[in-house]
Design an enzyme around this catalytic site. Structure first.
Site, PDB file in Angstrom:
ATOM      1  CB  ILE A  65       0.473  -3.615 -16.066  1.00 39.32           C
ATOM      2  CG1 ILE A  65      -0.368  -2.837 -15.037  1.00 39.32           C
ATOM      3  CG2 ILE A  65       1.386  -4.651 -15.387  1.00 39.32           C
ATOM      4  CD1 ILE A  65       0.406  -1.903 -14.101  1.00 39.32           C
ATOM      5  CD  GLU A 119      11.091   0.386 -13.645  1.00 37.66           C
ATOM      6  OE1 GLU A 119      11.884   0.426 -12.705  1.00 37.66           O
ATOM      7  OE2 GLU A 119      11.040  -0.539 -14.473  1.00 37.66           O
TER       8      GLU A 119
HETATM    9  N1  COS Z   1      12.266   3.057   0.340  1.00 34.96           N
HETATM   10  C1  COS Z   1      11.633   2.745   1.477  1.00 34.96           C
HETATM   11  N2  COS Z   1      10.620   3.482   1.974  1.00 34.96           N
HETATM   12  C2  COS Z   1      10.268   4.581   1.276  1.00 34.96           C
HETATM   13  C3  COS Z   1      10.889   4.967   0.096  1.00 34.96           C
HETATM   14  C4  COS Z   1      11.940   4.155  -0.371  1.00 34.96           C
HETATM   15  N3  COS Z   1      12.596   4.449  -1.484  1.00 34.96           N
HETATM   16  N4  COS Z   1      10.313   6.104  -0.367  1.00 34.96           N
HETATM   17  C5  COS Z   1       9.359   6.425   0.511  1.00 34.96           C
HETATM   18  N5  COS Z   1       9.321   5.507   1.503  1.00 34.96           N
HETATM   19  C6  COS Z   1       8.462   5.511   2.685  1.00 34.96           C
HETATM   20  C7  COS Z   1       8.748   6.746   3.501  1.00 34.96           C
HETATM   21  O1  COS Z   1       9.797   6.511   4.420  1.00 34.96           O
HETATM   22  C8  COS Z   1       7.423   6.948   4.222  1.00 34.96           C
HETATM   23  O2  COS Z   1       7.313   6.054   5.286  1.00 34.96           O
HETATM   24  P1  COS Z   1       7.018   6.581   6.754  1.00 34.96           P
HETATM   25  O3  COS Z   1       5.707   7.306   6.632  1.00 34.96           O
HETATM   26  O4  COS Z   1       6.982   5.344   7.563  1.00 34.96           O
HETATM   27  O5  COS Z   1       8.169   7.491   7.074  1.00 34.96           O
HETATM   28  C9  COS Z   1       6.411   6.507   3.181  1.00 34.96           C
HETATM   29  O6  COS Z   1       7.107   5.627   2.299  1.00 34.96           O
HETATM   30  C10 COS Z   1       5.824   7.660   2.420  1.00 34.96           C
HETATM   31  O7  COS Z   1       6.877   8.407   1.835  1.00 34.96           O
HETATM   32  P2  COS Z   1       6.644   9.844   1.183  1.00 34.96           P
HETATM   33  O8  COS Z   1       5.894  10.701   2.151  1.00 34.96           O
HETATM   34  O9  COS Z   1       7.952  10.318   0.656  1.00 34.96           O
HETATM   35  O10 COS Z   1       5.643   9.450   0.010  1.00 34.96           O
HETATM   36  P3  COS Z   1       4.970  10.325  -1.124  1.00 34.96           P
HETATM   37  O11 COS Z   1       3.587   9.877  -1.266  1.00 34.96           O
HETATM   38  O12 COS Z   1       5.271  11.769  -0.902  1.00 34.96           O
HETATM   39  O13 COS Z   1       5.692   9.824  -2.464  1.00 34.96           O
HETATM   40  C11 COS Z   1       7.309   9.668  -4.187  1.00 34.96           C
HETATM   41  C12 COS Z   1       6.992   9.770  -2.685  1.00 34.96           C
HETATM   42  C13 COS Z   1       6.793  10.813  -5.035  1.00 34.96           C
HETATM   43  C14 COS Z   1       8.816   9.592  -4.257  1.00 34.96           C
HETATM   44  C15 COS Z   1       6.702   8.327  -4.706  1.00 34.96           C
HETATM   45  O14 COS Z   1       5.322   8.392  -4.753  1.00 34.96           O
HETATM   46  C16 COS Z   1       7.213   7.922  -6.060  1.00 34.96           C
HETATM   47  O15 COS Z   1       8.306   7.333  -6.188  1.00 34.96           O
HETATM   48  N6  COS Z   1       6.433   8.196  -7.131  1.00 34.96           N
HETATM   49  C17 COS Z   1       6.753   7.727  -8.435  1.00 34.96           C
HETATM   50  C18 COS Z   1       6.136   6.410  -8.611  1.00 34.96           C
HETATM   51  C19 COS Z   1       6.618   5.684  -9.788  1.00 34.96           C
HETATM   52  O16 COS Z   1       7.805   5.473  -9.958  1.00 34.96           O
HETATM   53  N7  COS Z   1       5.657   5.313 -10.626  1.00 34.96           N
HETATM   54  C20 COS Z   1       5.953   4.609 -11.808  1.00 34.96           C
HETATM   55  C21 COS Z   1       5.626   3.212 -11.621  1.00 34.96           C
HETATM   56  S1  COS Z   1       6.078   2.368 -13.068  1.00 34.96           S
HETATM   57  S2  COS Z   1       6.407   0.630 -12.326  1.00 34.96           S
END
Ligand code: COS
Length: 388
Positions: free
Chosen positions: A156, A363
């Site tokens: 974090i 991120e």
């Molecule tokens: N904005 C709003 N809602 C979102 C969204 C976004 N950008 N991305 C996903 N969602 C919502 C989807 O709409 C879905 O909602 P519903 O089920 O109501 O339709 C829900 O969240 C789940 O989405 P999804 O099935 O796409 O989720 P996944 O678990 O497959 O994950 C990724 C998607 C891989 C894109 C996500 O886990 C991700 O961004 N991972 C990286 C995380 C990251 O950046 N980590 C570093 C943190 S350092 S601070």
């Protein structure tokens, strides 16, 4: 005349550059070596009012949004991306409050952050929840009006140095992703302590620490955006903040490019300044091409997002990926221009190369960004609506 930026935004950029040159540059190597947190620089940033830049005006900010935050982050990162992170990480931790906070939560926290008195942090990542962000094991057990947090957050940024933390925990494990909830937790709460301090390759002037929750009691008024909204809060936050990571990478690239031109204009080999050699010119021209493209993309995207643009997930991921990839290329090339000296810690480019690497990872890795971009293209089509 500035094509994309208002006079006020140019002033913010200039102020951040001046602070970076006068206050950050003299100490960047020291902080890189010791890995300590640069509290003194955060105080200078606070005194220059730059924390106010990304806070809305109603809450004692200046209302320059993601664009203002990105310009300041770019300028700090041009000199030291590690020290810049105390600032940018606070931007990340503040974003969920700006986007999802109730009026009461905004009034309570945003003015303190604007003043620079209290830093913020965003606690999403865990040992088994990196790219797979929804696989969160921290539990928020509900009892009446309170939730009891148990679990550990990892890697974090601003851990321990921040006062205000946004914690994503599961308040209803049966519901999986829809059980995740975002809480505001303050430093000093009983049951909230700090664990391992990471020893990192780069961005060493930033703090990366574990957050440990052991029956930490949090009132339901500290929930952001409602119970079960945690994943949306996290994803939306990242949509915005990834532009800031792009700006950080752009700043690193700019710093390495300037150092390369300066060095190549002085360094003599074969009786000539090495900048007179076309192979060096080729490297430098490629740096300039990538940087100008990255800057135009970053500023346009930041303005699009601040102007209420809708396609922000795709835009954030594109900016973050492009800028971080070119930063890695440019800093690696900068070390090459410096030759053997570039490999030595006496010169700044090896640090810039180490610092650049994280921007391809945190991120959301650039592999995840490409997934997000492709999914958005499939859902919404090839065009980014109303961007230009
Ligand atoms: N904005 C709003 N809602 C979102 C969204 C976004 N950008 N991305 C996903 N969602 C919502 C989807 O709409 C879905 O909602 P519903 O089920 O109501 O339709 C829900 O969240 C789940 O989405 P999804 O099935 O796409 O989720 P996944 O678990 O497959 O994950 C990724 C998607 C891989 C894109 C996500 O886990 C991700 O961004 N991972 C990286 C995380 C990251 O950046 N980590 C570093 C943190 S350092 S601070």
């Amino acid at each position: 005349m500035h094509l994309l930026l208002s006079e006020e935004l140019v002033e913010i950029k200039n102020l951040a550059r001046q602070l970076a040159e006068e206050k950050i540059k003299p100490v960047r190597q020291q902080y890189d070596e010791t890995g300590e947190f640069p509290y003194e620089i955060m105080n200078y940033i606070a005194k220059s009012d730059l924390f106010r830049v990304f806070i809305p005006e109603e809450y004692e900010g200046m209302g320059f949004g993601i664009t203002g935050m990105s310009l300041a982050t770019e300028e700090f990162s041009r000199v030291c991306a590690g020290i810049a992170l105390g600032y940018a990480g606070t931007g990340l931790g503040t974003m969920p409050i700006i986007l999802f906070g109730s009026e009461e939560q905004k009034r309570r926290y945003l003015p303190q952050i604007a003043e620079g008195k209290r830093l913020a942090a965003f606690g999403l990542t865990e040992s088994d929840a990196g790219s797979d962000a929804s696989n969160i094991k921290t539990i928020a057990k509900k009892q009446g009006e309170y939730f009891y947090l148990n679990g550990t957050k990892q890697f974090i940024t601003n851990g321990e140095v921040a006062d205000i933390y946004i914690i994503i925990a599961n308040s209803n494990p049966e519901k999986g992703i829809r059980g995740l909830t975002a809480f505001i937790v303050e430093k000093g709460e009983k049951g909230f302590t700090f664990g391992k301090h990471e020893n990192k390759m780069g961005i060493r002037g930033s703090s990366t620490v574990e957050l440990v929750f052991d029956e930490c009691k949090v009132h339901k008024d500290n929930i952001l955006g409602g119970e079960g909204m945690g994943f949306k809060v996290a994803m939306k936050t990242l949509d915005y903040s990834r532009i800031g990571v792009g700006a950080q990478a752009l700043g690193i690239a700019q710093g390495a490019y300037e150092e390369s031109v300066k060095y190549a204009s002085q360094r003599v080999q074969f009786g000539q300044k090495i900048i007179s050699f076309q192979m060096i010119q080729n490297i430098i021209a490629n740096m300039a091409i990538k940087i100008e493209a990255a800057r135009a993309l970053t500023y346009t995207s930041a303005k699009y997002v601040d102007g209420g643009g809708k396609d922000i997930a795709r835009v954030g991921s594109i900016v973050k990926t492009f800028c971080s990839d070119i930063a890695m290329e440019i800093t690696t090339d900068a070390v090459q221009v410096f030759g053997g000296y570039g490999y030595m810690k006496e010169y700044p480019v090896e640090k810039m190369m180490r610092d650049a690497k994280i921007t391809q990872i945190y991120e959301g890795t650039n592999q995840i960004q490409r997934l997000v971009i492709a999914q958005e293209i499939i859902k919404r089509g090839c065009e980014i609506k109303d961007m230009y």
